[in-house]
Design a protein around this motif. Structure first.
Motif, PDB file in Angstrom:
ATOM      1  N   THR A 122       9.706   0.140  -8.909  1.00  0.00           N
ATOM      2  CA  THR A 122       9.385  -0.833  -7.861  1.00  0.00           C
ATOM      3  C   THR A 122       9.287  -0.172  -6.498  1.00  0.00           C
ATOM      4  O   THR A 122       9.237  -0.855  -5.476  1.00  0.00           O
TER       5      THR A 122
ATOM      6  N   ALA B 221       0.913  -5.484  -3.623  1.00  0.00           N
ATOM      7  CA  ALA B 221       1.574  -6.589  -2.908  1.00  0.00           C
ATOM      8  C   ALA B 221       1.287  -7.921  -3.595  1.00  0.00           C
ATOM      9  O   ALA B 221       2.167  -8.793  -3.678  1.00  0.00           O
ATOM     10  N   ASN B 222       0.063  -8.101  -4.076  1.00  0.00           N
ATOM     11  CA  ASN B 222      -0.287  -9.339  -4.778  1.00  0.00           C
ATOM     12  C   ASN B 222       0.501  -9.503  -6.073  1.00  0.00           C
ATOM     13  O   ASN B 222       0.614 -10.615  -6.598  1.00  0.00           O
ATOM     14  N   ARG B 223       1.051  -8.411  -6.572  1.00  0.00           N
ATOM     15  CA  ARG B 223       1.890  -8.466  -7.769  1.00  0.00           C
ATOM     16  C   ARG B 223       3.365  -8.681  -7.428  1.00  0.00           C
ATOM     17  O   ARG B 223       4.226  -8.613  -8.303  1.00  0.00           O
ATOM     18  N   GLY B 224       3.640  -8.885  -6.139  1.00  0.00           N
ATOM     19  CA  GLY B 224       4.997  -9.210  -5.720  1.00  0.00           C
ATOM     20  C   GLY B 224       5.824  -8.056  -5.216  1.00  0.00           C
ATOM     21  O   GLY B 224       6.994  -8.232  -4.866  1.00  0.00           O
ATOM     22  N   HIS B 225       5.269  -6.862  -5.140  1.00  0.00           N
ATOM     23  CA  HIS B 225       6.019  -5.693  -4.676  1.00  0.00           C
ATOM     24  C   HIS B 225       6.059  -5.641  -3.143  1.00  0.00           C
ATOM     25  O   HIS B 225       5.096  -6.041  -2.471  1.00  0.00           O
ATOM     26  N   GLU B 226       7.160  -5.113  -2.604  1.00  0.00           N
ATOM     27  CA  GLU B 226       7.227  -4.817  -1.182  1.00  0.00           C
ATOM     28  C   GLU B 226       6.423  -3.536  -0.931  1.00  0.00           C
ATOM     29  O   GLU B 226       6.720  -2.492  -1.517  1.00  0.00           O
TER      30      GLU B 226
ATOM     31  N   PRO C  43      -0.982 -10.617   1.986  1.00  0.00           N
ATOM     32  CA  PRO C  43       0.139 -10.933   1.104  1.00  0.00           C
ATOM     33  C   PRO C  43       1.450 -10.868   1.886  1.00  0.00           C
ATOM     34  O   PRO C  43       1.607 -10.008   2.763  1.00  0.00           O
TER      35      PRO C  43
ATOM     36  N   THR D 206       4.231  -9.777   1.173  1.00  0.00           N
ATOM     37  CA  THR D 206       5.040  -8.566   0.953  1.00  0.00           C
ATOM     38  C   THR D 206       4.349  -7.292   1.446  1.00  0.00           C
ATOM     39  O   THR D 206       4.837  -6.195   1.204  1.00  0.00           O
TER      40      THR D 206
ATOM     41  N   GLN E 149      10.798   0.957  -1.358  1.00  0.00           N
ATOM     42  CA  GLN E 149       9.625   0.128  -1.565  1.00  0.00           C
ATOM     43  C   GLN E 149       8.435   1.041  -1.859  1.00  0.00           C
ATOM     44  O   GLN E 149       8.528   2.260  -1.783  1.00  0.00           O
TER      45      GLN E 149
END
Length: 597
Positions: free
Chosen positions: A327, A353-358, A381, A383, A446
């Protein structure tokens, strides 16, 4: 282009716009006219030898087939080593081997390399390399940021040496400089003389490229260098009007040419067509000014067929691999200027970022076009954070920090001396390195996607990182298992994923291959190659010129996949003005289609 030329010709512009091709074609054309021409590359990532099909070294030599054309590469590493030798020579009798070694290590940074390169470059202006022996001297300069830095050095070092007449800095004793204040003034005076020097701003009919040319024009004017021309390279004209991709490409180019930035519209403009072949070798270079040769080369049959084009996984698969089992981590796009490092860094960062990662998206490129792409999105996004390592801002921030830490107990005179010392051009190098190191550190928590500067800048930055690594390990006396420097982080292939970006063309491939060799020599192994703007990845092309360029890509792509890359990913050419939304939409649609199947 013109009927008369000044003595010195500078070709400058954003990386990848064709400076080397146009500089070489001009040199060949003038040599064909019987003029004695010297062509010099000041680009740390020079490829004169490949374009001219002749041996080019760090000494002036004649072209193997065109005897009144002479060439030389100002190799930054050779220049820096020669400079270090001049620094150390007068010190050998006064210092021990260990002390000399320490001084030499202190002279291994990017600042030393730049001042040494300028020192070499200036000889061809001042007369030390007998420029009067040549009727025309042509400079194929490095990408814009580096060129402007090079041109700004005379004033900066003139000020520094004036206030530090017997001084020393990270460039060593000032006496080591072959250049003097008078010499710097001579160079600047020559560059400002419109009867002596012409600056050709090379661009593509693209927003980012024209914006860079406009910025360059203004900065040159600020330096008093007003004799400028605008050359727009690779202008596409469709042949088959039924080809939708061709029509969009032509419309985009025409729109850009009709709306030139106001700072460029005052300049004389020359356009050059997009050709279905690479400008490599004398005859191909001659064709740039000869429509008959263009027709001849354009109609030659290619041996490849569209069916022979290999297919490769796309960016969706690459992002899958980048996030697999982690991650956080550092992702760096590297390669020749103009190959698409910035758009690919922005796309990969947004997809993560669209996959939820910072995700932190940042750049070490002085031209910093990331924000131009990000501004194309209606919404970021939540994030995704976008930053820029701005050299001037980082330098001021670093100076403020040093003054706050070291100036607390100093008198007014002491603070003035400290500030004076911090005016050394070396300060910018140190400041940018600190910001670079900070970004690497953040990648432990991140994802950090870093769009790097064109190849030469990247290597200079990595050289600084390596110097810092050696200094830390020496000063701490600790084993490598107890401390992690930025250099060690780049060598960690799980933590740092280096993506080499290329176009499906000969010169960008050669540049990326050379960079890969340098990285591996430093113990840094690239994670994958990404081949950008592949026409061969599109189906249904009808325009003959586009089909020929697509066919010609096959050999390049095959060479990369089979002999250079451990993993290869391909990105299709998208004829869109808002490229980042188009890229994201393209891959989102492709993912949906795959799921449906």
């Amino acid at each position: 282009m013109e009927t008369t030329y000044t003595k010195f010709l500078f070709f400058t512009g954003k990386g990848g716009v064709g400076k080397t091709s146009l500089a070489c074609a001009t040199a060949v054309s003038l040599a064909d006219q019987g003029k004695k021409v010297l062509l010099i590359s000041t680009d740390p990532a020079s490829n004169l030898a490949d374009v001219l099909d002749t041996e080019v070294g760090n000494q002036i030599s004649p072209h193997k087939a065109l005897k009144n054309l002479f060439t030389i590469n100002i190799n930054p590493e050779v220049s820096a080593e020669d400079y270090r030798s001049r620094v150390l020579e007068p010190l050998r009798e006064m210092h021990s081997p260990d002390e000399l070694k320490k001084i030499n290590e202190g002279l291994s940074g990017a600042c030393t390399t730049e001042i040494a390169s300028f020192d070499e470059f200036s000889r061809f202006i001042t007369g030390e390399e007998r420029p009067d022996s040549y009727e025309i001297v042509i400079f194929d300069t490095a990408p814009t940021g580096h060129t402007l830095r090079l041109l700004e050095l005379p004033a900066a070092w003139d000020t520094f040496l004036e206030h530090n007449p017997g001084g020393a800095s990270c460039i060593g004793p000032s006496s080591a400089l072959k250049s003097s204040k008078d010499r710097y003034r001579h160079v600047i005076t020559s560059l400002r003389d419109s009867t002596l020097t012409t600056f050709y701003l090379v661009s593509r009919a693209e927003t980012a490229s024209l914006k860079e040319a406009a910025r360059t024009s203004l900065e040159l004017i600020d330096l008093g260098m007003n004799n400028q021309r605008l050359l727009i390279n690779g202008v596409f004209k469709t042949i088959d009007k039924t080809d939708p991709v061709a029509r969009k490409m032509e419309t985009m180019a025409a729109t850009q040419l009709a709306a030139l930035p106001s700072d460029l519209s005052r300049l004389a403009v020359t356009t050059f067509p997009l050709l279905p072949y690479n400008l490599l070798g004398l005859e191909k270079l001659r064709s740039l000014f000869d429509q008959g040769l263009q027709t001849q080369f354009s109609t030659e049959a290619h041996s490849l067929s569209m069916e022979s084009q290999p297919t490769f996984p796309d960016l969706t698969v690459l992002v899958d691999e980048l996030e697999k089992d982690r991650t956080s981590g550092l992702i760096m796009t590297m390669g020749k200027g103009g190959v698409g490092k910035t758009i690919l860094a922005a796309t990969i960062a947004t997809m993560l970022a669209n996959r939820g990662h910072e995700v932190l998206l940042t750049t070490t490129d002085p031209a910093a076009h990331i924000q131009d792409f990000i501004n194309q999105l209606t919404e970021l996004p939540a994030t995704l954070t976008v930053e820029r390592i701005d050299p001037k801002w980082e330098t001021q921030r670093y100076i403020d920090k040093v003054v706050a830490q070291k100036g607390v107990n100093l008198s007014l005179e002491g603070k003035a001396l400290l500030l004076e010392d911090l005016q050394s051009p070396c300060t910018e190098e140190v400041a940018v390195f600190h910001a670079f190191s900070s970004a690497i550190h953040r990648a432990k928590r991140q994802f950090v996607v870093m769009d790097t500067a064109p190849t030469g800048h990247t290597l200079l930055l990595l050289d600084t990182t390596g110097s810092y690594h050696r200094e830390v390990m020496k000063n701490t006396g600790r084993s490598s298992g107890k401390i992690t420097t930025p250099y060690m982080s780049l060598q960690d292939s799980h933590f740092a994923r280096i993506l080499l970006i290329s176009l499906p063309e000969t010169t960008p491939m050669i540049e990326a291959e050379a960079l890969q060799t340098d990285l591996k020599r430093a113990g840094i192994t690239p994670f994958a190659w990404v081949i950008n703007q592949c026409l061969s990845a599109l189906s249904g092309l009808k325009d003959p010129l586009l089909k020929k360029r697509a066919l010609a890509e096959g050999t390049i792509i095959k060479t990369i996949a089979e002999t250079l890359a451990t993993q290869t990913f391909a990105v299709p050419y998208l004829a869109e003005s808002s490229l980042l939304p188009a890229m994201l939409s393209f891959y989102a649609h492709r993912a949906q289609s795959t799921q449906a199947v």
